[in-house]
Design an enzyme around this catalytic site. Structure first.
Site, PDB file in Angstrom:
ATOM      1  CB  THR A   1      -5.911  -6.370   0.479  1.00  0.00           C
ATOM      2  OG1 THR A   1      -5.678  -7.501   1.302  1.00  0.00           O
ATOM      3  CG2 THR A   1      -4.780  -6.202  -0.506  1.00  0.00           C
TER       4      THR A   1
ATOM      5  CB  VAL B   1     -13.449  -6.824 -14.385  1.00  0.00           C
ATOM      6  CG1 VAL B   1     -12.978  -7.779 -15.473  1.00  0.00           C
ATOM      7  CG2 VAL B   1     -14.902  -7.101 -14.025  1.00  0.00           C
TER       8      VAL B   1
ATOM      9  N   GLY C   1      -8.426  -5.946 -11.930  1.00  0.00           N
ATOM     10  CA  GLY C   1      -7.680  -5.015 -11.072  1.00  0.00           C
ATOM     11  C   GLY C   1      -7.211  -3.745 -11.749  1.00  0.00           C
TER      12      GLY C   1
ATOM     13  CB  ILE D   1      -6.535  -4.201 -16.961  1.00  0.00           C
ATOM     14  CG1 ILE D   1      -5.312  -5.091 -16.750  1.00  0.00           C
ATOM     15  CG2 ILE D   1      -6.759  -3.915 -18.430  1.00  0.00           C
ATOM     16  CD1 ILE D   1      -5.438  -6.456 -17.423  1.00  0.00           C
TER      17      ILE D   1
ATOM     18  N   GLY E   1       1.302 -15.913  -0.615  1.00  0.00           N
ATOM     19  CA  GLY E   1       0.211 -14.936  -0.564  1.00  0.00           C
ATOM     20  C   GLY E   1      -0.459 -14.698  -1.908  1.00  0.00           C
TER      21      GLY E   1
ATOM     22  CD  GLU F   1      -7.805 -14.794  -0.568  1.00  0.00           C
ATOM     23  OE1 GLU F   1      -7.868 -14.891   0.666  1.00  0.00           O
ATOM     24  OE2 GLU F   1      -7.559 -13.732  -1.167  1.00  0.00           O
TER      25      GLU F   1
ATOM     26  CG  ASP G   1     -11.787 -14.078  -8.913  1.00  0.00           C
ATOM     27  OD1 ASP G   1     -12.109 -13.205  -8.097  1.00  0.00           O
ATOM     28  OD2 ASP G   1     -11.002 -13.884  -9.867  1.00  0.00           O
TER      29      ASP G   1
ATOM     30  CE  LYS H   1     -11.432 -11.099 -11.263  1.00  0.00           C
ATOM     31  NZ  LYS H   1     -10.082 -11.657 -11.167  1.00  0.00           N
TER      32      LYS H   1
ATOM     33  N   GLY I   1      -4.266  -7.378  -6.122  1.00  0.00           N
ATOM     34  CA  GLY I   1      -3.261  -6.815  -5.224  1.00  0.00           C
ATOM     35  C   GLY I   1      -3.666  -5.418  -4.810  1.00  0.00           C
TER      36      GLY I   1
HETATM   37  N1  LIG Z   1      -7.464  -8.207  -2.770  1.00  0.00           N
HETATM   38  C1  LIG Z   1      -7.480  -8.039  -4.077  1.00  0.00           C
HETATM   39  O1  LIG Z   1      -6.434  -8.119  -4.753  1.00  0.00           O
HETATM   40  C2  LIG Z   1      -8.770  -7.753  -4.791  1.00  0.00           C
HETATM   41  C3  LIG Z   1      -8.757  -7.594  -6.191  1.00  0.00           C
HETATM   42  C4  LIG Z   1      -9.945  -7.287  -6.867  1.00  0.00           C
HETATM   43  C5  LIG Z   1     -11.103  -7.160  -6.136  1.00  0.00           C
HETATM   44  N2  LIG Z   1     -11.090  -7.358  -4.773  1.00  0.00           N
HETATM   45  C6  LIG Z   1     -12.358  -7.217  -4.057  1.00  0.00           C
HETATM   46  O2  LIG Z   1     -12.235  -6.177  -3.112  1.00  0.00           O
HETATM   47  C7  LIG Z   1     -13.059  -6.444  -1.988  1.00  0.00           C
HETATM   48  C8  LIG Z   1     -12.204  -6.394  -0.721  1.00  0.00           C
HETATM   49  O3  LIG Z   1     -11.174  -7.360  -0.819  1.00  0.00           O
HETATM   50  P1  LIG Z   1      -9.911  -7.378   0.177  1.00  0.00           P
HETATM   51  O4  LIG Z   1      -8.915  -8.283  -0.452  1.00  0.00           O
HETATM   52  O5  LIG Z   1      -9.508  -6.005   0.553  1.00  0.00           O
HETATM   53  O6  LIG Z   1     -10.561  -8.126   1.428  1.00  0.00           O
HETATM   54  P2  LIG Z   1      -9.965  -8.292   2.900  1.00  0.00           P
HETATM   55  O7  LIG Z   1      -8.519  -7.949   2.919  1.00  0.00           O
HETATM   56  O8  LIG Z   1     -10.406  -9.604   3.397  1.00  0.00           O
HETATM   57  O9  LIG Z   1     -10.731  -7.137   3.713  1.00  0.00           O
HETATM   58  C9  LIG Z   1     -12.092  -7.202   3.994  1.00  0.00           C
HETATM   59  C10 LIG Z   1     -12.434  -6.098   4.977  1.00  0.00           C
HETATM   60  O10 LIG Z   1     -13.823  -6.139   5.225  1.00  0.00           O
HETATM   61  C11 LIG Z   1     -14.048  -6.019   6.606  1.00  0.00           C
HETATM   62  N3  LIG Z   1     -15.282  -6.692   6.958  1.00  0.00           N
HETATM   63  C12 LIG Z   1     -15.590  -8.009   6.851  1.00  0.00           C
HETATM   64  N4  LIG Z   1     -16.837  -8.230   7.303  1.00  0.00           N
HETATM   65  C13 LIG Z   1     -17.309  -7.030   7.698  1.00  0.00           C
HETATM   66  C14 LIG Z   1     -18.530  -6.590   8.267  1.00  0.00           C
HETATM   67  N5  LIG Z   1     -19.509  -7.459   8.530  1.00  0.00           N
HETATM   68  N6  LIG Z   1     -18.681  -5.260   8.562  1.00  0.00           N
HETATM   69  C15 LIG Z   1     -17.676  -4.374   8.290  1.00  0.00           C
HETATM   70  N7  LIG Z   1     -16.492  -4.731   7.776  1.00  0.00           N
HETATM   71  C16 LIG Z   1     -16.325  -6.042   7.475  1.00  0.00           C
HETATM   72  C17 LIG Z   1     -12.859  -6.679   7.267  1.00  0.00           C
HETATM   73  O11 LIG Z   1     -12.745  -6.155   8.593  1.00  0.00           O
HETATM   74  P3  LIG Z   1     -11.555  -6.571   9.601  1.00  0.00           P
HETATM   75  O12 LIG Z   1     -10.288  -6.100   8.943  1.00  0.00           O
HETATM   76  O13 LIG Z   1     -11.834  -5.798  10.834  1.00  0.00           O
HETATM   77  O14 LIG Z   1     -11.627  -8.047   9.762  1.00  0.00           O
HETATM   78  C18 LIG Z   1     -11.737  -6.227   6.324  1.00  0.00           C
HETATM   79  O15 LIG Z   1     -11.219  -4.976   6.732  1.00  0.00           O
HETATM   80  C19 LIG Z   1     -13.716  -7.805  -2.274  1.00  0.00           C
HETATM   81  O16 LIG Z   1     -14.966  -7.587  -2.868  1.00  0.00           O
HETATM   82  C20 LIG Z   1     -12.767  -8.440  -3.281  1.00  0.00           C
HETATM   83  O17 LIG Z   1     -13.391  -9.385  -4.110  1.00  0.00           O
HETATM   84  C21 LIG Z   1      -9.959  -7.649  -4.104  1.00  0.00           C
END
Ligand SMILES: NC(=O)c1ccc[n+]([C@@H]2O[C@H](COP(=O)([O-])OP(=O)(O)OC[C@H]3O[C@@H](n4cnc5c(N)ncnc54)[C@H](OP(=O)(O)O)[C@@H]3O)[C@@H](O)[C@H]2O)c1
Length: 430
Positions: free
Chosen positions: A14, A134, A136, A138, A189, A192, A203, A207, A304
């Protein structure tokens, strides 16, 4: 021509793909703001064949992201994998050790290992940036660390998890129970498949650990943060809170008291018409209170693709233009190993819901325990009478120490008349 700022993105989910979209769409404006183009050199994820809705042609695909740390054609690593241990932690450590800037959204990693990573970044004179970790969209890290740098921070508190706030809002608006609303949130969505990180408060706890480190110059010290989630809350609690003029919010609070700093992450009642009381749905809201500036509130989308990736790109622009700010706003070696104020010693008003058998003498037994702990009742609600059947009794209680309240609650919970574990929540007047 000015040298481009060269980055590699590890993790193309994402947030990672969101970063690519922004860097592509606003390339020209970003180059102006950063003083040079920001150029993606390499990317890495697990599955090369996955369609990610972004054009990866022309970018170097790397199967093992750890290799990125050693490359000298990359200035900064954008870690978008997630998790406090494993690949992400390994990549961040290696990258910092190799003298590469790191931008991450990984609150879990920083809440557990932020102090050590900040030391490493400092030793190498490079940036460890985590605005996206923390709240997003903001810009709360920048606000606290830079905008409020002239102040002694008195408190930082707020709604730090959009999923929980969405669930609590839906429960209130529809009268449905937690599990029902959670299921719908998963289908939409907003939650999780494994919702425990969100609904158990982990989570938001990550933060809060980061915010308290920034505010008070302490190690993040997530391990010593007491956390209560929202999964035990019922539609009945939401209803009674409303009847009493409150809304239930999962609040992270870090507050300076004369005797020390108190931190807590738990669902609390806040006045309906207060600013936090009116923050609904997936929104986050954070108050910061400084001794000169007073209180200020920031509200926005906490997660997001767009909001999170926007924060990541803002960090990249800062680093590309040469801004170097210590990760926690002061030299890492000067961050204090904290001694937190024993929450049992802080005072608060309380909401207490009891499911009891409707029979004579019940209230007398409860009152006797409260009297023994010197806790006085502010108000009491019991609807209807159904002798011999369970009934909800809700009490609000005047200011009392958390320790005395917990002890009294345990004693009440042990009474024969109780049909469920009591539900106890702090009332925050804010
Ligand atoms: N989503 C949010 O709204 C949000 C908000 C704030 C912070 N965050 C933080 O942002 C970070 C990413 O979140 P996300 O939601 O984007 O996660 P996500 O959609 O689950 O994406 C994770 C990515 O990491 C890759 N990955 C997993 N294991 C791996 C490995 N061993 N080697 C290389 N790549 C690997 C996955 O590869 P594949 O695609 O090939 O499986 C995927 O592309 C996290 O730390 C999360 O806490 C997310």
């Amino acid at each position: 021509m000015t040298q481009p700022f060269r980055i590699a993105i590890a993790g193309l989910g994402t947030v990672g793909t969101g970063v690519i979209k922004i860097l592509e769409k606003h390339a020209a404006e970003i180059a102006l703001r950063a003083g040079r183009p920001v150029e993606i050199i390499a990317v890495s994820a697990r599955d090369k064949s996955k369609d990610r809705g972004v054009d990866l042609s022309g970018l170097d695909w790397v199967d093992d992201c750890a290799e990125l740390a050693a490359r000298d054609d990359i200035d900064a690593i954008v870690e978008m994998i997630g998790g406090s241990e494993g690949k992400a932690a390994d990549l961040v450590r290696r990258s910092l050790a190799a003298g590469k800037h790191v931008v991450t959204a990984n609150k879990a990693l920083l809440a557990h290992h932020g102090y050590g990573l900040a030391l490493l970044a400092e030793e190498k004179n490079i940036s460890l940036a985590y605005e996206a970790a923390v709240a997003g969209g903001i810009p709360i890290i920048k606000t606290l660390r830079e905008g409020f740098a002239a102040n002694e921070i008195r408190s930082v508190y707020g709604i730090l998890n959009g999923t929980c706030n969405y669930i609590l809002t839906e429960m209130r608006e529809t009268g449905r129970d937690f599990s029902d609303v959670l299921k719908e949130a998963q289908e939409k969505g907003y939650a999780e498949a494994d919702p425990s990180f969100d609904v158990d408060g982990i989570d938001a706890g990550h933060k809060l650990a980061l915010l308290s480190a920034l505010a008070f110059g302490t190690h993040p010290d997530f391990e010593n943060l007491k956390i209560t989630g929202i999964s035990h809350l019922t539609a009945t609690d939401i209803h009674f809170a409303g009847e009493l003029g409150y809304r239930i919010k999962l609040l992270g609070i870090a507050r300076r008291h004369d005797a020390g700093i108190m931190r807590t992450l738990e669902p609390c009642l806040v006045p309906k018409e207060s600013q936090l009381g009116s923050v609904e749905g997936v929104f986050n809201a954070v108050f910061i209170e400084g001794d000169f500036v007073g209180k200020s509130l920031s509200v926005g989308r906490g997660a997001g693709e767009g909001p999170t990736a926007s924060a990541v790109v803002a960090d990249l622009i800062d680093i590309a233009r040469g801004l170097r700010i210590p990760a926690f706003g002061r030299p890492a070696k000067d961050m204090a190993a904290p001694t937190w104020l024993d929450a049992g010693k802080t005072q608060s008003r309380y909401y207490l819901r009891l499911e009891v058998l409707d029979e004579p003498g019940v209230i007398a037994q409860v009152s006797a325990i409260l009297r023994d702990y010197k806790i006085s009742i502010e108000s009491m609600i019991q609807h209807g009478r159904d002798p011999g059947q369970p009934v909800s009794v809700v009490l609000t209680l005047h200011e009392v120490s958390s320790g005395a309240m917990q002890d009294a609650c345990r004693a009440i919970g042990a009474l024969d008349i109780m049909r469920e574990k009591p539900c106890l929540m702090r009332i925050e007047s804010l």
